[in-house]
Enzyme design. Structure first.
Site, mmCIF file in Angstrom:
data_model
loop_
_atom_site.group_PDB
_atom_site.id
_atom_site.type_symbol
_atom_site.label_atom_id
_atom_site.label_comp_id
_atom_site.label_asym_id
_atom_site.label_seq_id
_atom_site.Cartn_x
_atom_site.Cartn_y
_atom_site.Cartn_z
ATOM 1 N N ARG A 159 -6.412 -17.953 -8.635
ATOM 2 C CA ARG A 159 -7.148 -17.360 -7.503
ATOM 3 C C ARG A 159 -8.328 -16.517 -7.986
ATOM 4 N NH1 ARG A 159 -3.044 -15.215 -3.180
ATOM 5 N NH2 ARG A 159 -4.989 -15.180 -1.978
ATOM 6 N N GLY A 218 -1.613 -11.841 -4.488
ATOM 7 C CA GLY A 218 -3.050 -11.565 -4.536
ATOM 8 C C GLY A 218 -3.327 -10.124 -4.138
ATOM 9 N N ASP A 272 -3.982 -15.357 7.829
ATOM 10 C CA ASP A 272 -2.720 -15.821 7.226
ATOM 11 C C ASP A 272 -1.928 -16.746 8.155
ATOM 12 O OD1 ASP A 272 -3.206 -14.398 4.906
ATOM 13 O OD2 ASP A 272 -2.173 -12.615 5.617
ATOM 14 N N ARG A 311 -4.959 -24.004 1.659
ATOM 15 C CA ARG A 311 -4.148 -24.193 2.871
ATOM 16 C C ARG A 311 -4.718 -25.249 3.810
ATOM 17 N NH1 ARG A 311 -1.981 -17.972 3.649
ATOM 18 N NH2 ARG A 311 -0.234 -18.278 2.215
ATOM 19 N N ARG A 348 0.826 -1.214 0.000
ATOM 20 C CA ARG A 348 0.000 0.000 0.000
ATOM 21 C C ARG A 348 0.854 1.256 0.000
ATOM 22 N NH1 ARG A 348 -2.745 -4.221 2.110
ATOM 23 N NH2 ARG A 348 -5.028 -4.194 2.237
HETATM 24 C C1 S3P Z 1 -4.273 -8.952 2.660
HETATM 25 C C2 S3P Z 1 -5.512 -9.417 2.982
HETATM 26 C C3 S3P Z 1 -5.796 -10.846 3.214
HETATM 27 C C4 S3P Z 1 -4.525 -11.638 3.485
HETATM 28 C C5 S3P Z 1 -3.427 -11.301 2.526
HETATM 29 C C6 S3P Z 1 -3.087 -9.830 2.594
HETATM 30 C C7 S3P Z 1 -4.099 -7.510 2.409
HETATM 31 O O1 S3P Z 1 -6.419 -11.383 2.068
HETATM 32 O O2 S3P Z 1 -4.795 -13.026 3.425
HETATM 33 O O3 S3P Z 1 -2.253 -12.064 2.828
HETATM 34 O O4 S3P Z 1 -2.953 -7.022 2.397
HETATM 35 O O5 S3P Z 1 -5.113 -6.821 2.227
HETATM 36 P P1 S3P Z 1 -8.035 -11.282 1.853
HETATM 37 O O6 S3P Z 1 -8.371 -9.868 1.683
HETATM 38 O O7 S3P Z 1 -8.285 -12.102 0.615
HETATM 39 O O8 S3P Z 1 -8.628 -11.898 3.078
#
Ligand code: S3P
Length: 435
Positions: free
Chosen positions: A125, A97, A318, A349, A29
């Site tokens: 994903r 992701g 996580d 997982r 971010r």
């Molecule tokens: C994250 C949000 C989570 C987390 C990922 C990082 C983020 O995912 O599992 O490792 O930085 O916003 P989800 O928003 O899919 O729950």
């Protein structure tokens, strides 16, 4: 490139004072908002992981100058919310992701087309969770069949604000909608079924945006500009989690993890481990760039199985690979439910941990949204990481309590979130070597 494997076995009691690398969520971010701000921002504690570097490289390809005066530092020369340039090829999010989902919101609002691609794991994903609300805002995004990446984002659309209630508790989806909302006409509101990490909201405010937020709710007006600021990235709780569990289960251990970020939306594992009997103290609490940090002092303690409270699940989403290992070494079964999201992380997982722990000799009962872990002696054996960094690190810990060696196949992805994990682990007493 040939596959890299590790062999983990019983090591020494874990000792020492460790500095854990910067938070992955915050690092992504920080690059994004600094790139969009007016002026120059400095980021300290940036995670030098493959995921976050991929995000930085994407902004560099869109004309943002990003200097690296030293490791874990970035100087970002912001181009303003309307200053990104069309890239000359696809934007590669790697394994991330977070990178892809947050960027989907941002790219949907640009004047130019873009294509977001990822590695093999990311390409499996689900992306409909972001494309659906963004389409409601007026975005045009094509996916592969089944809502999978790559994402072909059509630029030049005019977006309008929406009032959106998330279907799954996901900070990534919330953030994608908020970043698109920054460019939309009118107000964008996101409501969550359960509050998730609020770094996007906090950081937008730090960059001068007018955003209202409280747990489970965020609202901002489109058309705002961002003002450069300096960001201090705290140590990543999710990386610290592996050492919290390792020191809890290896007899004689005592570890200090320095200045770890303790955002309440991240620390569900602390609560779960304490319910299991862990001895973890917080010392030297401080505010570090708007986030609470503290040293975590963890000592070995006998753990007992628990029913993981469902309300903790989003706050430790996580940390389940690490929790499964704690549960494997506890007295009595541990039950996890309400965690179906684990099936769509970097790997499935629930399946990855269940299969691996079974290969080491345990009985695991899997359900669609969780599992019951029946502890017992870990015999050793061979496990697969399924290309998932957190699965690889979880089994490196399991090896510290196994009767035989644990061979962990395909560990290269550890570098996505925790470069140097193996060196730090060995320095603290782990027996962990390249196969
Ligand atoms: C994250 C949000 C989570 C987390 C990922 C990082 C983020 O995912 O599992 O490792 O930085 O916003 P989800 O928003 O899919 O729950």
């Amino acid at each position: 490139m040939s596959q890299q494997d590790w062999i983990a076995s019983t090591g020494q009691p874990l000792r020492g004072s460790l500095t854990i690398p910067g938070d992955k969520s915050v690092s992504h971010r920080a690059i994004m908002l600094a790139a969009l701000a007016d002026g120059v921002s400095r980021i300290d504690g940036f995670l030098e992981g493959e995921d976050t570097r991929a995000t930085a490289a994407i902004f560099a390809r869109m004309g943002v100058r990003i200097d690296t005066p030293s490791a874990s530092q970035r100087i970002v020369h912001g181009v303003g919310v309307d200053g990104l340039r069309a890239p000359d090829g696809v934007l590669d999010c790697g394994n991330a992701g977070t990178g892809m989902r947050l960027l989907s919101g941002l790219m949907a609002a640009q004047a130019f087309d873009s294509t977001l691609v990822g590695d093999e794991s990311l390409s499996k994903r689900p992306m409909r969770r972001v494309t659906a609300p963004l389409q409601q805002m007026g975005a045009r995004i094509d996916t592969r069949e089944g809502g999978l990446p790559p994402l072909r984002v059509h630029g030049g659309q005019s977006l309008h604000g929406i009032d959106y209630t998330l279907e799954v508790a996901s900070a990534q989806v919330k953030s994608a909608v908020l970043l698109a909302g920054l460019y939309a006409q009118g107000e964008t509101t996101v409501r969550e079924p359960h509050p998730t990490r609020d770094y996007t909201e906090r950081m937008l405010a730090a960059f001068g945006a007018d955003i209202e937020f409280s747990p489970g709710h965020a609202c901002l007006r489109g058309g705002q500009r961002l003002r450069a600021t300096d960001i201090a990235v705290p140590a990543d709780f999710s990386s610290a989690a592996f050492f919290l569990v390792a020191a809890s289960i290896v007899p004689g251990s005592e570890l200090r993890l320095q200045a770890v970020g303790l955002n309440p939306r991240r620390t569900g594992l602390l609560q779960a481990l304490r319910l299991m009997g862990a001895d973890i103290r917080e010392e030297n609490r401080a505010e570090h760039g708007g986030e609470t940090v503290a040293d975590l002092l963890v000592r070995h303690a006998p753990l007992h199985g628990i029913e993981v409270p469902v309300e903790l699940v989003p706050d430790m989403i996580d940390e389940f690979p690490a929790l499964f290992v704690a549960a494997a070494c506890a007295l009595g079964p541990t039950r996890v439910s309400g965690a179906a999201e684990l099936r769509v992380k970097e790997s499935d997982r629930l399946a990855s941990m269940a299969t691996g722990l079974r290969a080491l000799g345990l009985q695991i009962d899997e359900t669609p949204d969780g599992a019951t872990i029946h502890p017992g002696p870990l015999r050793g054996g061979s496990v697969q990481s399924h290309g998932d960094h957190r699965i690889a690190m979880a089994f490196a810990i399991a090896g510290q309590c196994s009767q035989g060696e644990v061979r962990i196949a395909d560990i290269a992805n550890v570098a996505t979130s925790f470069p140097g994990f193996d060196d730090l682990a060995r320095a603290s007493g782990f027996a962990l070597r390249d196969a």
